[in-house]
Design a protein around this motif. Structure first.
Motif, PDB file in Angstrom:
ATOM      1  N   LEU A  88       0.313  -0.832   0.115  1.00  0.00           N
ATOM      2  CA  LEU A  88       0.066   0.031   0.101  1.00  0.00           C
ATOM      3  C   LEU A  88       1.250   1.134   0.007  1.00  0.00           C
ATOM      4  O   LEU A  88       0.173   2.445  -0.048  1.00  0.00           O
ATOM      5  N   VAL A  89       2.216   0.565   0.041  1.00  0.00           N
ATOM      6  CA  VAL A  89       2.970   2.172   0.674  1.00  0.00           C
ATOM      7  C   VAL A  89       2.838   3.768  -0.907  1.00  0.00           C
ATOM      8  O   VAL A  89       3.459   4.335  -0.766  1.00  0.00           O
ATOM      9  N   ARG A  90       2.363   2.678  -2.139  1.00  0.00           N
ATOM     10  CA  ARG A  90       2.458   3.331  -3.405  1.00  0.00           C
ATOM     11  C   ARG A  90       1.304   4.083  -3.419  1.00  0.00           C
ATOM     12  O   ARG A  90       1.112   5.216  -4.091  1.00  0.00           O
ATOM     13  N   GLU A  91       0.347   4.188  -2.663  1.00  0.00           N
ATOM     14  CA  GLU A  91      -1.021   4.742  -2.027  1.00  0.00           C
ATOM     15  C   GLU A  91      -0.841   5.896  -1.722  1.00  0.00           C
ATOM     16  O   GLU A  91      -1.295   6.839  -2.469  1.00  0.00           O
ATOM     17  N   GLY A  92       0.010   5.814  -0.819  1.00  0.00           N
ATOM     18  CA  GLY A  92       0.648   7.376   0.046  1.00  0.00           C
ATOM     19  C   GLY A  92      -0.472   7.039   1.193  1.00  0.00           C
ATOM     20  O   GLY A  92      -1.080   6.007   1.547  1.00  0.00           O
ATOM     21  N   PHE A  93      -0.730   7.969   1.985  1.00  0.00           N
ATOM     22  CA  PHE A  93      -1.321   8.777   3.070  1.00  0.00           C
ATOM     23  C   PHE A  93      -2.123   9.961   2.878  1.00  0.00           C
ATOM     24  O   PHE A  93      -1.255  10.665   2.528  1.00  0.00           O
ATOM     25  N   ASP A  94      -3.891   9.178   2.387  1.00  0.00           N
ATOM     26  CA  ASP A  94      -4.119  11.345   2.013  1.00  0.00           C
ATOM     27  C   ASP A  94      -5.087  11.347   3.845  1.00  0.00           C
ATOM     28  O   ASP A  94      -6.094  11.191   4.330  1.00  0.00           O
ATOM     29  N   ALA A  95      -4.095  12.656   4.590  1.00  0.00           N
ATOM     30  CA  ALA A  95      -4.043  12.796   5.404  1.00  0.00           C
ATOM     31  C   ALA A  95      -5.517  13.646   5.728  1.00  0.00           C
ATOM     32  O   ALA A  95      -5.998  13.274   6.519  1.00  0.00           O
ATOM     33  N   THR A  96      -6.157  14.529   4.883  1.00  0.00           N
ATOM     34  CA  THR A  96      -7.458  14.933   4.420  1.00  0.00           C
ATOM     35  C   THR A  96      -8.586  14.215   4.446  1.00  0.00           C
ATOM     36  O   THR A  96     -10.008  15.169   4.841  1.00  0.00           O
ATOM     37  N   VAL A  97      -8.220  13.167   4.573  1.00  0.00           N
ATOM     38  CA  VAL A  97      -9.604  11.692   4.670  1.00  0.00           C
ATOM     39  C   VAL A  97      -9.361  10.999   5.452  1.00  0.00           C
ATOM     40  O   VAL A  97     -10.305   9.790   6.240  1.00  0.00           O
TER      41      VAL A  97
END
Length: 307
Positions: A88-97
């Protein structure tokens, strides 16, 4: 029950186990996983049926893992670490949601120094995430980070547990706080007064040799220690009521203590080296997108702190 126990494990249940082993609370796990509490409870029921064990027991301090759950800890965390770190690292982390709880190992001093600035930053960057703090003895920090119960440990660790990653945030120096009513002490403190007066030292373990300012004893000689306490925030209150006592604490903390009308800061009259404030994390989250994001936020929050 036997047919369920002998069947294949639904891997969708592993994130529930992972969340519960870390946050020890069904509602917080549900919030982090963006699930309803009933869905988490249902998943836990299925886990219990599959493994033939309660796994988590309700106590006054939260959901405590059973011995069987602790046996499962390493393999489950290994699987979840692989999923997070490599898939999942490629998907990153979307802190806004994102909706999750970040857990930090902090002392009461750490909460006073770190939390106001960090909360301000995280509330803007991750509006749906929350924070939780834990006060953990130094010798338990590695285990808490390894289990995932905490994401980061922030502060000054005298002896960093082996195997942890670390990053320096800023440097801090010591100053001494005294009671303004002590007529023997003016605007400065002599070395003779410093070693003649009785001291308060802070040690999470309760042992004087583990105190935060033990470096003073190593570089300048032993002091007369009257009180050893695990709590920084009681120090100014004690000195306020006991003017004959003094304490040596980090400068930023002393500045906050000076809000007590009876407390004043003076330079420590012996040469004491500065110390580093760092963030520490476990190798299993080195490539975890959420942890990488959190570490970056912490670093940015304190990059502008003056030396």
């Amino acid at each position: 029950m036997n047919s369920i126990h002998n069947g294949e494990l639904d891997l969708n249940l592993l994130p529930v186990f992972d969340a519960l082993i870390r946050v020890r609370n069904v509602s917080r796990a549900a919030h982090e996983l963006n699930m309803s509490q009933s869905a988490v409870s249902h998943a836990l029921k299925r886990l219990r049926l599959f493994f033939g064990d309660p796994l988590f027991l309700k106590t006054g301090s939260g959901m405590q893992p059973t011995p069987r759950a602790l046996e499962l800890l390493d393999p489950v965390l290994s699987v979840m670490g692989t999923v997070r770190g490599e898939l999942l690292v490629r998907e990153g982390f979307d802190a806004t949601v994102a909706q999750r709880t970040f857990s930090l190992c902090l002392t009461d001093m750490g909460e006073l120094i770190f939390l106001p600035r960090l909360i301000s930053k995280l509330r803007q960057a991750a509006p749906h995430c929350t924070l939780r703090t834990l006060q953990v003895p130094v010798h338990q920090i590695q285990g808490v980070l390894e289990s995932g119960e905490a994401d980061l440990a922030l502060g000054s660790l005298h002896s960093v547990p082996e195997g942890l990653f670390q990053q320096q945030l800023f440097m801090r120096s010591f100053v001494t706080i005294v009671n303004r009513r002590n007529r023997k002490v003016g605007d400065s403190l002599t070395a003779e007064q410093f070693f003649d007066m009785e001291h308060i030292v802070v040690s999470l373990s309760g042992r004087r040799e583990d105190s935060y300012d033990s470096v003073i004893d190593h570089v300048a000689g032993p002091r007369r220690v009257y009180l050893t306490t695990p709590h920084f925030l009681t120090v100014p209150i004690i000195i306020e009521e006991n003017p004959e006592l003094i304490a040596t604490v980090p400068r930023e903390l002393a500045t906050k203590f000076a809000s007590y009308k009876s407390i004043k800061m003076v330079d420590t009259p012996v040469k004491v080296p500065s110390f580093a404030i760092r963030q520490h994390w476990h190798p299993r989250v080195q490539h975890d997108a959420a942890n990488i994001w959190l570490r970056r936020q912490v670093k940015e929050a304190f990059d502008t702190v003056p030396e």
